[in-house]
Every structure is written in C-alpha cells, then in structure tokens.
Scaffold this active site. Sequence first.
Site, mmCIF file in Angstrom:
data_model
loop_
_atom_site.group_PDB
_atom_site.id
_atom_site.type_symbol
_atom_site.label_atom_id
_atom_site.label_comp_id
_atom_site.label_asym_id
_atom_site.label_seq_id
_atom_site.Cartn_x
_atom_site.Cartn_y
_atom_site.Cartn_z
ATOM 1 N N LYS A 39 0.819 -1.213 0.000
ATOM 2 C CA LYS A 39 0.000 0.000 0.000
ATOM 3 C C LYS A 39 0.858 1.270 0.000
ATOM 4 O O LYS A 39 0.647 2.157 -0.826
ATOM 5 C CB LYS A 39 -0.843 -0.101 1.272
ATOM 6 N N ARG A 57 11.122 -6.432 5.061
ATOM 7 C CA ARG A 57 10.968 -4.980 4.831
ATOM 8 C C ARG A 57 11.991 -4.156 5.620
ATOM 9 O O ARG A 57 12.256 -4.407 6.786
ATOM 10 C CB ARG A 57 9.548 -4.569 5.240
ATOM 11 N N ARG A 114 11.691 -1.602 10.749
ATOM 12 C CA ARG A 114 10.820 -0.769 11.576
ATOM 13 C C ARG A 114 10.679 -1.384 12.954
ATOM 14 O O ARG A 114 10.624 -2.593 13.095
ATOM 15 C CB ARG A 114 9.440 -0.694 10.927
HETATM 16 P P1 ADP Z 1 1.068 -0.882 9.096
HETATM 17 O O1 ADP Z 1 0.078 -0.690 7.971
HETATM 18 O O2 ADP Z 1 2.249 -1.730 8.702
HETATM 19 O O3 ADP Z 1 0.445 -1.341 10.392
HETATM 20 P P2 ADP Z 1 1.351 2.021 9.363
HETATM 21 O O4 ADP Z 1 2.610 2.694 9.033
HETATM 22 O O5 ADP Z 1 0.141 2.315 8.525
HETATM 23 O O6 ADP Z 1 1.722 0.503 9.411
HETATM 24 O O7 ADP Z 1 0.940 2.341 10.888
HETATM 25 C C1 ADP Z 1 1.819 2.117 11.955
HETATM 26 C C2 ADP Z 1 1.086 2.238 13.299
HETATM 27 O O8 ADP Z 1 0.545 3.570 13.450
HETATM 28 C C3 ADP Z 1 -0.130 1.328 13.483
HETATM 29 O O9 ADP Z 1 0.234 0.037 13.921
HETATM 30 C C4 ADP Z 1 -0.919 2.116 14.533
HETATM 31 O O10 ADP Z 1 -0.356 1.969 15.831
HETATM 32 C C5 ADP Z 1 -0.707 3.553 14.131
HETATM 33 N N1 ADP Z 1 -1.758 4.036 13.188
HETATM 34 C C6 ADP Z 1 -1.578 4.413 11.889
HETATM 35 N N2 ADP Z 1 -2.744 4.783 11.330
HETATM 36 C C7 ADP Z 1 -3.694 4.620 12.293
HETATM 37 C C8 ADP Z 1 -5.111 4.820 12.345
HETATM 38 N N3 ADP Z 1 -5.801 5.263 11.278
HETATM 39 N N4 ADP Z 1 -5.770 4.555 13.515
HETATM 40 C C9 ADP Z 1 -5.108 4.127 14.589
HETATM 41 N N5 ADP Z 1 -3.780 3.909 14.632
HETATM 42 C C10 ADP Z 1 -3.061 4.154 13.490
#
Ligand code: ADP
Length: 222
Positions: A11, A124, A156
Amino acid sequence: MVVLGKQGSGKGTQCVKLSQRFAIPHISTGDMLRAEVKAKTALGLQAQLAMEKGELISDSLIIKMVEKRIELDDARTRGFILDGFPRTLSQAKSLDEMLSPQEIDMVINLEVPTSVVLKRIASRRVCVDCQAVYSLAKPPRFNWTCDLCGGEVLQREDDTEEAILRRLVLYEEETAPLIEYYQERNKLHRVSGLGSEEAVALRLDKLIRSYLKRREAKQTRD
Ligand code: ADP
C-alpha cells in the site's frame, strides 16, 4: 481516494507512486505518526507505546490529526490519497462527515494473502528519515543508506513478529469491515497486490484512468 490493504500489501509503496504520477498529496497516518514520535511531540509520546505493540492509537487522536492535514492547501486544491486511514468504522464515518457535502471518489483494496504479506514484512526495511521502503531483496544502492535522502535504512521497530501478528489480527477485526462499508456505497475497487511493484502500479494506473474517463464523460453529460 482511500487505499486499503493489510500490512505488507504494498500500500505505502504504491501510494508514493500514485502520488507522483497524478500529483496528489500522499497522506500516510503511519508516516505522520512516526514523524511525531521522532520529533518527540506530545502526540508522538502518546502514540509511541501503542505503535510499538502494534495496537491502534485512539480514534479521536487520529481523526484530529487527519482533519488538520486535509485542511492544508495542497489537499484542498489537489485532493489526497489516504494511506492507513480510515482503519476503523468510526474513522470512516468521521471521514465522511469531514468531507460532506463532498465525497471520497474511490476506495482501492489492495489484495494479498496473509502468507505473502508475512514474508514481505519480515524482509521490509525502511528509511528512518524519509520512510522510503526497501527490502532484503531490493536494498538501497549503498550500504543501507537511503537512495533518496541518505538516511539510515533499518527494520521498523514495530516489524517484530509479535507486533506484526497483532496488527494483522486488528486488521481483520477493525479494518476488514470497511470493505463492506465502502462496497455498500459503491466506492470499492479490488486490485490484486501480487506480482512486481511495476505490475501492481500498472493495474492501479489503468483502473484510475478508466475511473477518471468515466467521471469526465458523466460530467459532460450532466
Ligand atoms: P502498518 O500498515 O504496517 O500497520 P502504518 O505505518 O500504517 O503501518 O501504521 C503504523 C502504526 O501507526 C499502526 O500500527 C498504529 O499503531 C498507528 N496508526 C496508523 N494509522 C492509524 C489509524 N488510522 N488509527 C489508529 N492507529 C493508526
């Protein structure tokens, strides 16, 4: 536009490409939160623990953050690609309210089986400064230094096996229902996330161009 897809679906990578191709801001809540954590802001300190464990941060915090971001000039004039938001039904409903009377144009669900995403996440690696995504199979050109900004490229902190499994469970519980939500509103487009980055990018490009064509034709008819 909203892009849905589980962790490791590609994504983020595809959103960066789309953002460049169509000159539309890419709004990634994960990237925004990691920047807040790095800068040790009040929001970053509140979010850090939940993120490390793979838990979601509270709807109210994230909704406020997104609302502020989409009010900026670039998003107002060019629109936006949302990556990582909405992630719960309550976030999806808030997004609809934020945008009303306008609406999201399209929601793309990037589909990849869990067995494949687990392998992708284990390999990753991400730039700590600009968040560019690499992998063990596709490293930066020089010694784990980011090709784009020279930052250090690392795994990460939340890509541990435990946190990944937790995020995948939460994805099924909290985010999968959004697929039905957007399907009922005739916004959902399913795209396979399998194959090379370029192959997936081509699929998305075709879908979006045909959507834009149809929209243009409709606008001239109206
Ligand atoms: P991934 O899709 O690999 O979980 P992201 O980079 O999208 O990683 O998000 C990392 C972290 O940020 C999530 O695990 C969560 O803790 C927080 N996060 C991101 N977007 C949201 C959201 N829309 N609502 C709640 N927590 C979020």
